[in-house]
Design a protein around this motif. Structure first.
Motif, short mmCIF file in Angstrom:
data_model
loop_
_atom_site.label_atom_id
_atom_site.label_comp_id
_atom_site.label_asym_id
_atom_site.label_seq_id
_atom_site.Cartn_x
_atom_site.Cartn_y
_atom_site.Cartn_z
N LEU A 46 33.73 -17.40 16.50
CA LEU A 46 34.74 -16.65 15.76
C LEU A 46 34.12 -15.34 15.29
O LEU A 46 32.93 -15.28 14.95
CB LEU A 46 35.21 -17.44 14.54
N ALA A 47 34.94 -14.30 15.22
CA ALA A 47 34.46 -12.99 14.78
C ALA A 47 33.85 -13.07 13.38
O ALA A 47 32.80 -12.49 13.12
CB ALA A 47 35.61 -11.97 14.80
N ARG A 48 34.50 -13.81 12.50
CA ARG A 48 33.98 -13.86 11.12
C ARG A 48 32.62 -14.57 11.07
O ARG A 48 31.79 -14.23 10.23
CB ARG A 48 34.97 -14.52 10.16
N ASP A 49 32.38 -15.53 11.96
CA ASP A 49 31.10 -16.23 11.96
C ASP A 49 29.98 -15.29 12.40
O ASP A 49 28.86 -15.34 11.86
CB ASP A 49 31.14 -17.46 12.88
N LEU A 72 34.35 -13.44 21.37
CA LEU A 72 34.80 -13.63 20.00
C LEU A 72 36.30 -13.87 19.95
O LEU A 72 37.07 -13.21 20.66
CB LEU A 72 34.51 -12.37 19.17
N THR A 73 36.70 -14.78 19.08
CA THR A 73 38.11 -14.95 18.76
C THR A 73 38.33 -14.40 17.36
O THR A 73 37.56 -14.71 16.44
CB THR A 73 38.50 -16.43 18.80
N GLY A 74 39.37 -13.59 17.21
CA GLY A 74 39.61 -13.01 15.89
C GLY A 74 40.97 -12.35 15.82
O GLY A 74 41.66 -12.18 16.83
N VAL A 75 41.34 -11.98 14.61
CA VAL A 75 42.63 -11.33 14.36
C VAL A 75 42.40 -9.82 14.33
O VAL A 75 41.45 -9.34 13.70
CB VAL A 75 43.22 -11.82 13.03
N SER A 99 33.79 -5.15 9.53
CA SER A 99 34.56 -5.90 10.52
C SER A 99 33.69 -5.99 11.77
O SER A 99 32.53 -5.58 11.76
CB SER A 99 35.86 -5.15 10.83
N VAL A 100 34.26 -6.57 12.82
CA VAL A 100 33.59 -6.53 14.11
C VAL A 100 34.32 -5.46 14.92
O VAL A 100 35.53 -5.57 15.14
CB VAL A 100 33.64 -7.88 14.85
#
Lengths: 145, 188
Positions: A46-49, A72-75, A99-100
């Motif tokens: 995940l992007a946040r990870d 990455l998976t993210g919003v 952010s990423v």
């Protein structure tokens, strides 16, 4: 006669080896930097990870992720374009500041803000944001797969 | 006049007195996608690399300016040059960022907080490859509503920052590299 054939054969082998070496050297010298499209990622997360790993210990995260292909998976938090027309997509990390940031090699179609996306790219490091370069969109995995 | 009315008027006056102080607050402008291009013009080869993710903060009232740039975000056309740049010349695993901290000084007593075009001198410390050096350059700023665009071109000598170019490729890398900065700040 035998000697001539023998030396001729050896010369042929040496010439072939040199030609092969020259070919591969030219290929290596002129090879372009690899893009993400069509390549298997080394990390899927995940992007946040990814962002949290850098926040927690930047040096350790840099050693682990720099130059690696990461999926990455993210919003989508925001999209934009660089001054020379490259799409950039920012993935939300839940943090207040960073952010990423994902840069694409050309002006791909920007996804809508708030969309869940899967992006592959090569990690360049952390500088307020985690930066992924030479990115490509990957298919979004549906729940339960 | 009632006490309540006096109190309200006093509060309004205090608020009005505070307004000029808020207007004079030092507005900050920031960017996370400044473009930095460097160009090496050498006898055997011209090399260009682009970094589209320079982070910077600017305070026009004081001229304070800072940049932070990821070395690995410089993109080359050829994979081999990108690898040599990162692994051999800049050693970006040891020194992942280049940093500049300095000040813009507007020419002719200009005020960088005012809208319009401004020429400025740039003075500060540039750290590349872990080595800090004084940098003097010039810049052109375009100040607008909530946005400032800045451009600058200057020369950097790799040797000044402890960057060693092997003899075998010395004719392919210029002794002075031309660096161009093009950045748009938004008010924070």
């Amino acid at each position: 006669m035998d000697k001539r054939r023998k030396y001729g054969f050896l010369l042929g082998v040496v010439a072939a080896a040199l030609a092969g070496a020259a070919y591969y050297a030219t290929r290596a010298f002129t090879a372009k930097v690899p893009e993400a499209d069509g390549r298997k990622p080394e990390y899927v997360m995940l992007a946040r990870d990814l962002y949290e790993d850098y926040e927690r210990d930047e040096a350790a995260a840099a050693a682990r992720y720099t130059d690696k292909l990461i999926e990455l998976t993210g919003v989508v938090e925001a999209t934009g374009e660089t001054s020379d027309g490259h799409l950039t997509v920012r993935l939300a990390t839940g943090g207040d500041f960073g952010s990423v940031a994902c840069e694409f090699p050309d002006s791909a179609k920007a996804p809508a803000t708030g969309t869940l996306v899967v992006i592959k790219g090569y990690c360049a490091g952390f500088n307020m944001d985690v930066l992924l370069l030479r990115c490509a969109f990957a298919p979004t995995k549906t729940q339960g797969q | 006049m009632s006490r309540a009315s006096t109190g309200i008027i006093a509060l309004l006056l205090l608020g009005a007195a505070a307004l000029p102080c808020r207007c004079m607050a030092q507005d900050k402008y920031g960017s996370r996608n400044g473009t930095i291009t460097f160009f090496s013009d050498a006898p055997l080869e011209d090399i260009t690399a682009v970094n589209r993710h320079a982070a910077s903060v600017l305070v026009p009232a004081t001229g304070a300016i800072e940049f932070s740039v990821l070395i690995r975000a410089f993109e080359f056309e050829k994979a081999m040059m990108q690898e040599h740049f990162n692994e051999s010349y800049l050693e970006s695993r040891k020194f992942p960022k280049a940093v500049f901290k300095g000040r813009l000084v507007a020419r002719g007593g200009d005020d960088l907080t005012k809208a319009g075009m401004h020429d400025a001198d740039v003075e500060g410390l540039l750290t590349i490859h872990g080595v800090e050096r004084q940098l003097h350059a010039t810049a052109t700023l375009s100040v607008g509503d909530q946005r400032i665009t800045a451009k600058s071109t200057f020369q950097v000598r790799p040797a000044d920052h402890g960057i060693t170019i092997p003899a075998i490729v010395r004719e392919k890398i210029a002794k002075e590299i031309q660096v161009t900065v093009d950045i748009t700040y938004l008010k924070l």
